[in-house]
Design a protein around this motif. Structure first.
Motif, PDB file in Angstrom:
ATOM      1  N   GLN A  63      31.497  40.892  58.327  1.00  0.00           N
ATOM      2  CA  GLN A  63      31.722  40.737  56.891  1.00  0.00           C
ATOM      3  C   GLN A  63      33.206  40.924  56.602  1.00  0.00           C
ATOM      4  OE1 GLN A  63      29.280  43.143  54.303  1.00  0.00           O
ATOM      5  NE2 GLN A  63      30.764  43.066  52.645  1.00  0.00           N
ATOM      6  N   ARG A  64      33.753  40.061  55.751  1.00  0.00           N
ATOM      7  CA  ARG A  64      35.160  40.155  55.364  1.00  0.00           C
ATOM      8  C   ARG A  64      35.270  39.960  53.864  1.00  0.00           C
ATOM      9  NH1 ARG A  64      38.829  35.314  57.010  1.00  0.00           N
ATOM     10  NH2 ARG A  64      37.770  34.462  55.174  1.00  0.00           N
ATOM     11  N   GLU A  65      36.037  40.824  53.210  1.00  0.00           N
ATOM     12  CA  GLU A  65      36.282  40.711  51.779  1.00  0.00           C
ATOM     13  C   GLU A  65      37.786  40.735  51.526  1.00  0.00           C
ATOM     14  OE1 GLU A  65      34.172  43.394  49.332  1.00  0.00           O
ATOM     15  OE2 GLU A  65      32.198  42.965  50.215  1.00  0.00           O
ATOM     16  N   LYS A  66      38.249  39.836  50.659  1.00  0.00           N
ATOM     17  CA  LYS A  66      39.664  39.738  50.311  1.00  0.00           C
ATOM     18  C   LYS A  66      39.824  39.916  48.803  1.00  0.00           C
ATOM     19  CE  LYS A  66      40.996  36.354  53.865  1.00  0.00           C
ATOM     20  NZ  LYS A  66      41.607  35.006  54.058  1.00  0.00           N
ATOM     21  N   HIS A  67      40.968  40.482  48.448  1.00  0.00           N
ATOM     22  CA  HIS A  67      41.344  40.588  47.039  1.00  0.00           C
ATOM     23  C   HIS A  67      42.836  40.341  46.937  1.00  0.00           C
ATOM     24  CE1 HIS A  67      42.203  43.174  43.252  1.00  0.00           C
ATOM     25  NE2 HIS A  67      41.996  41.913  42.933  1.00  0.00           N
ATOM     26  N   ALA A  68      43.213  39.360  46.158  1.00  0.00           N
ATOM     27  CA  ALA A  68      44.625  39.032  45.959  1.00  0.00           C
ATOM     28  C   ALA A  68      44.923  39.028  44.467  1.00  0.00           C
ATOM     29  CB  ALA A  68      44.963  37.677  46.562  1.00  0.00           C
ATOM     30  N   ALA A  69      46.066  39.584  44.092  1.00  0.00           N
ATOM     31  CA  ALA A  69      46.489  39.617  42.696  1.00  0.00           C
ATOM     32  C   ALA A  69      47.988  39.384  42.645  1.00  0.00           C
ATOM     33  CB  ALA A  69      46.130  40.951  42.041  1.00  0.00           C
ATOM     34  N   ALA A  70      48.440  38.688  41.613  1.00  0.00           N
ATOM     35  CA  ALA A  70      49.863  38.370  41.470  1.00  0.00           C
ATOM     36  C   ALA A  70      50.250  38.427  39.999  1.00  0.00           C
ATOM     37  CB  ALA A  70      50.171  36.985  42.036  1.00  0.00           C
ATOM     38  N   GLN A  71      51.483  38.856  39.769  1.00  0.00           N
ATOM     39  CA  GLN A  71      52.047  38.888  38.418  1.00  0.00           C
ATOM     40  C   GLN A  71      53.434  38.256  38.479  1.00  0.00           C
ATOM     41  OE1 GLN A  71      51.953  42.608  36.152  1.00  0.00           O
ATOM     42  NE2 GLN A  71      54.064  42.251  35.557  1.00  0.00           N
ATOM     43  N   ARG A 124      33.757  32.953  46.405  1.00  0.00           N
ATOM     44  CA  ARG A 124      35.073  33.241  45.830  1.00  0.00           C
ATOM     45  C   ARG A 124      34.966  33.255  44.316  1.00  0.00           C
ATOM     46  NH1 ARG A 124      41.026  30.858  47.080  1.00  0.00           N
ATOM     47  NH2 ARG A 124      41.931  31.095  45.026  1.00  0.00           N
ATOM     48  N   ARG A 125      35.676  34.215  43.724  1.00  0.00           N
ATOM     49  CA  ARG A 125      35.717  34.311  42.264  1.00  0.00           C
ATOM     50  C   ARG A 125      37.183  34.443  41.845  1.00  0.00           C
ATOM     51  NH1 ARG A 125      32.095  35.796  38.316  1.00  0.00           N
ATOM     52  NH2 ARG A 125      30.569  36.347  39.936  1.00  0.00           N
ATOM     53  N   SER A 126      37.664  33.506  41.031  1.00  0.00           N
ATOM     54  CA  SER A 126      39.034  33.519  40.532  1.00  0.00           C
ATOM     55  C   SER A 126      39.046  34.046  39.111  1.00  0.00           C
ATOM     56  CB  SER A 126      39.640  32.106  40.560  1.00  0.00           C
ATOM     57  OG  SER A 126      39.613  31.587  41.872  1.00  0.00           O
ATOM     58  N   GLY A 127      40.163  34.693  38.750  1.00  0.00           N
ATOM     59  CA  GLY A 127      40.267  35.228  37.409  1.00  0.00           C
ATOM     60  C   GLY A 127      41.659  35.118  36.861  1.00  0.00           C
ATOM     61  N   GLY A 128      41.802  34.476  35.700  1.00  0.00           N
ATOM     62  CA  GLY A 128      43.073  34.440  34.989  1.00  0.00           C
ATOM     63  C   GLY A 128      44.115  33.575  35.642  1.00  0.00           C
ATOM     64  N   GLY A 129      45.085  33.148  34.870  1.00  0.00           N
ATOM     65  CA  GLY A 129      46.267  32.470  35.379  1.00  0.00           C
ATOM     66  C   GLY A 129      45.994  31.102  35.948  1.00  0.00           C
ATOM     67  N   ILE A 130      46.971  30.594  36.666  1.00  0.00           N
ATOM     68  CA  ILE A 130      46.912  29.218  37.113  1.00  0.00           C
ATOM     69  C   ILE A 130      45.996  29.024  38.311  1.00  0.00           C
ATOM     70  CG2 ILE A 130      49.237  28.719  36.288  1.00  0.00           C
ATOM     71  CD1 ILE A 130      50.222  29.171  39.073  1.00  0.00           C
ATOM     72  N   LEU A 131      45.590  30.101  38.974  1.00  0.00           N
ATOM     73  CA  LEU A 131      44.732  29.942  40.129  1.00  0.00           C
ATOM     74  C   LEU A 131      43.276  29.777  39.745  1.00  0.00           C
ATOM     75  CD1 LEU A 131      46.213  32.543  42.636  1.00  0.00           C
ATOM     76  CD2 LEU A 131      46.666  30.093  42.447  1.00  0.00           C
ATOM     77  N   ALA A 191      52.693  36.104  33.548  1.00  0.00           N
ATOM     78  CA  ALA A 191      51.389  35.515  33.830  1.00  0.00           C
ATOM     79  C   ALA A 191      50.761  36.271  34.990  1.00  0.00           C
ATOM     80  CB  ALA A 191      51.522  34.031  34.163  1.00  0.00           C
ATOM     81  N   GLU A 192      49.449  36.387  34.970  1.00  0.00           N
ATOM     82  CA  GLU A 192      48.729  37.087  36.015  1.00  0.00           C
ATOM     83  C   GLU A 192      47.629  36.194  36.570  1.00  0.00           C
ATOM     84  OE1 GLU A 192      47.235  40.792  34.657  1.00  0.00           O
ATOM     85  OE2 GLU A 192      49.211  41.618  34.142  1.00  0.00           O
ATOM     86  N   SER A 193      47.338  36.383  37.819  1.00  0.00           N
ATOM     87  CA  SER A 193      46.243  35.649  38.453  1.00  0.00           C
ATOM     88  C   SER A 193      45.667  36.511  39.559  1.00  0.00           C
ATOM     89  CB  SER A 193      46.732  34.313  39.015  1.00  0.00           C
ATOM     90  OG  SER A 193      47.711  34.532  40.010  1.00  0.00           O
ATOM     91  N   SER A 194      44.398  36.269  39.908  1.00  0.00           N
ATOM     92  CA  SER A 194      43.756  37.050  40.957  1.00  0.00           C
ATOM     93  C   SER A 194      42.532  36.300  41.455  1.00  0.00           C
ATOM     94  CB  SER A 194      43.335  38.431  40.431  1.00  0.00           C
ATOM     95  OG  SER A 194      42.352  38.295  39.427  1.00  0.00           O
ATOM     96  N   TYR A 195      42.082  36.698  42.632  1.00  0.00           N
ATOM     97  CA  TYR A 195      40.817  36.175  43.137  1.00  0.00           C
ATOM     98  C   TYR A 195      40.230  37.169  44.121  1.00  0.00           C
ATOM     99  CZ  TYR A 195      42.664  34.826  47.755  1.00  0.00           C
ATOM    100  OH  TYR A 195      43.203  34.859  49.015  1.00  0.00           O
ATOM    101  N   ARG A 196      38.915  37.097  44.273  1.00  0.00           N
ATOM    102  CA  ARG A 196      38.176  37.867  45.261  1.00  0.00           C
ATOM    103  C   ARG A 196      37.318  36.914  46.067  1.00  0.00           C
ATOM    104  NH1 ARG A 196      37.846  43.432  44.692  1.00  0.00           N
ATOM    105  NH2 ARG A 196      38.766  44.281  42.792  1.00  0.00           N
TER     106      ARG A 196
END
Length: 522
Positions: free
Chosen positions: A167-175, A222-229, A183-188
């Motif tokens: 099992q692998r889980e990733k979380h990325a966030a950028a401002q 995958r779940r994306s949240g906010g911003g251009i991503l 602007a902010e963006s993120s995904y899991r």
């Protein structure tokens, strides 16, 4: 393929593996740690190391292993920090991992866990509104990965049965701070994979056989949240895939001792109907294969040939047109080679050819963030020669020459060389080992002049000049300690690292870099 939960604890995995190991697991578990003598016979060893370098670089790492009876435990922690080449920028990485393995009379089982986090920050670009703020904002990036896997193997006669669950889980966030504000963006994302395997060793008519059959069953979300991503809708996507693997290795006897290896992988990939792009995709069915053969012409001379087809997909690429699955990348490689020699002196030569279709790249020149895309068909043909010789009991010399012709193929710009791919690369390394525990190695690397890019029609006559760099390393062992002084580009040669435009967007590689490190083994 039915969805499966993405959350599975390590304890649950261990219980599942113990059940798969059947009665022997309980019996062997009772034997491990069941007596004081076994505890007294425990084996412990580890490493502690640290490194300091120019540019604000430093790292610390510690590792520990412990064995008792049929059980082995491993754990490690590390931290890295780098000042990067931009003023005020900082990169940090922290990681921890551990695992355990138990050996049984008829197999083994174990698990591993890992967590890694990266943080990067850059001073925000200058903008009018930033002058009104008391403190200049920063661009911030955070990336976290958590992995866990468990496996079990059982030996039944000439059969080896195994299964791995990971099992692998990733979380990325950028401002990002820009002229119009922040602007902010993120995904899991999460991936769960089950991989059963069956392997058999045998002999048919004097020919040794090694046969393996396996499956890879994977669920990805995958779940994306906010911003251009974030794409339109709820920003959530799911994908399922199943792959069949076949591998056969044949070892023939006789004077030439020929060996033959055949491998095949077929994968079916499907998206949720709501996520399927109009008209479907070209990567729902993928095939990869590998064929290798070798013969021993003389005791010190062998010849081999290999041909491979591999694939890569990026169904969630952020392209210049927004969310759109990219075409699947296909790589075809062929290699013919020969090796001759022993530990005192050896030489090898190989001729290779590589063809790429729909190569997936990330182009940072297309805006602040860049976009993913496919390149036109290309090919790389070349030859590589390597040699190694012990010129004295404590001295060894290694050399390599690589000549490559890289060009685009089958499209409007057919013929021109691919920019920024060196035609000629040559390296020479000299190693010296002293009786008192000291060792030195030094090497020179030379690259032939390169073409600028992007330049598909040979309109830019300028070239990135040829250059050579000198690297070196000195190591001294003092008991359990190992001290090291190393340097790259010791002659402080200023040379290009990237030149994506003709006489523009030129970035230099690092100047002279020195680093010191110490390692303690116990």
């Amino acid at each position: 393929m039915m969805p499966v939960p993405l959350v599975l604890t390590v304890a649950t995995r261990t219980m599942l593996l113990c059940a798969l190991a059947m009665p022997a697991c309980a019996q062997e578990g009772a034997d491990v740690g069941g007596s004081a003598a076994a505890v007294a016979d425990g084996i412990r060893h580890g490493d502690l190391s640290t490194e300091l370098a120019q540019g604000g670089q430093r790292s610390v790492r510690g590792a520990l292993s412990y064995g008792q009876g049929s059980m082995v435990l491993d754990a490690a922690m590390d931290e890295q920090r780098n000042g990067n080449y931009r003023d005020g920028s900082v990169f940090q990485r922290r990681g921890v991992n551990g695992g355990a393995e138990w050996k049984l009379r008829q197999g083994r089982f174990g698990f591993t866990v890992e967590q890694m986090r990266q943080d990067t920050r850059y001073p925000a670009p200058e903008a009018p509104y930033l002058a009104l703020l008391a403190a200049r904002p920063e661009d911030l990036y955070r990336y976290e990965v958590q992995r866990a896997s468990a496996f079990v193997q059982r030996y039944v006669g000439n059969f080896e049965l195994g299964v791995e669950l990971s099992q692998r889980e990733k979380h990325a966030a950028a401002q990002y701070a820009g002229a119009a504000g922040s602007a902010e963006s993120s995904y899991r994302s999460g991936r769960l994979q089950l991989s059963p395997r069956v392997r058999h060793y045998g002999k048919v008519g004097g020919v040794g056989t090694d046969t393996e059959v396996g499956l890879d069953l994977m669920q990805w979300e995958r779940r994306s949240g906010g911003g251009i991503l974030r794409r339109d809708g709820d920003g959530q996507r799911r994908q399922f895939s199943r792959a069949l693997l076949l591998r056969e290795e044949l070892a023939f006897g006789g004077w030439l001792a020929p060996r033959l290896l055949l491998g095949l992988r077929h994968e079916q990939i499907e998206l949720d109907p709501a996520d399927m792009p109009p008209g479907g995709s070209d990567w729902e069915n993928q095939n990869a294969w590998n064929v290798q053969a070798s013969v021993l012409l003389r005791p010190q001379l062998s010849v081999y040939v290999s041909t491979t087809r591999s694939y890569r997909i990026d169904d969630d690429g952020y392209t210049s047109a927004g969310y759109r699955p990219l075409a699947g990348q296909v790589r075809r490689e062929t290699e013919l080679g020969a090796t001759y020699g022993d530990s005192a002196r050896s030489a090898s030569v190989r001729v290779f050819s590589e063809r790429l279709s729909n190569q997936i790249v990330f182009d940072q020149s297309l805006g602040q963030l860049g976009f993913a895309g496919n390149l036109d068909p290309s090919r790389r043909d070349g030859i590589a020669i390597e040699a190694s010789v012990a010129i004295a009991p404590a001295w060894r010399l290694d050399a390599q020459v690589r000549q490559v012709h890289a060009r685009y193929d089958d499209y409007a710009y057919h013929g021109p060389d691919i920019a920024l791919v060196p035609k000629t690369l040559a390296t020479v390394h000299l190693y010296w080992t002293a009786p008192g525990g000291a060792s030195v190695d030094a090497g020179v690397q030379w690259l032939r002049a390169l073409r600028y890019g992007p330049d598909f029609d040979n309109s830019c006559l300028a070239q990135v000049p040829a250059f050579a760099t000198l690297d070196g390393r000195y190591v001294r062992k003092l008991g359990a300690w190992e001290l090291e002084l190393a340097g790259s580009n010791l002659a402080n040669r200023r040379h290009y690292g990237d030149a994506p435009g003709c006489r523009s967007s030129i970035y230099q590689k690092d100047a002279r870099q020195l680093r010191v490190s110490a390692r303690y083994h116990f």
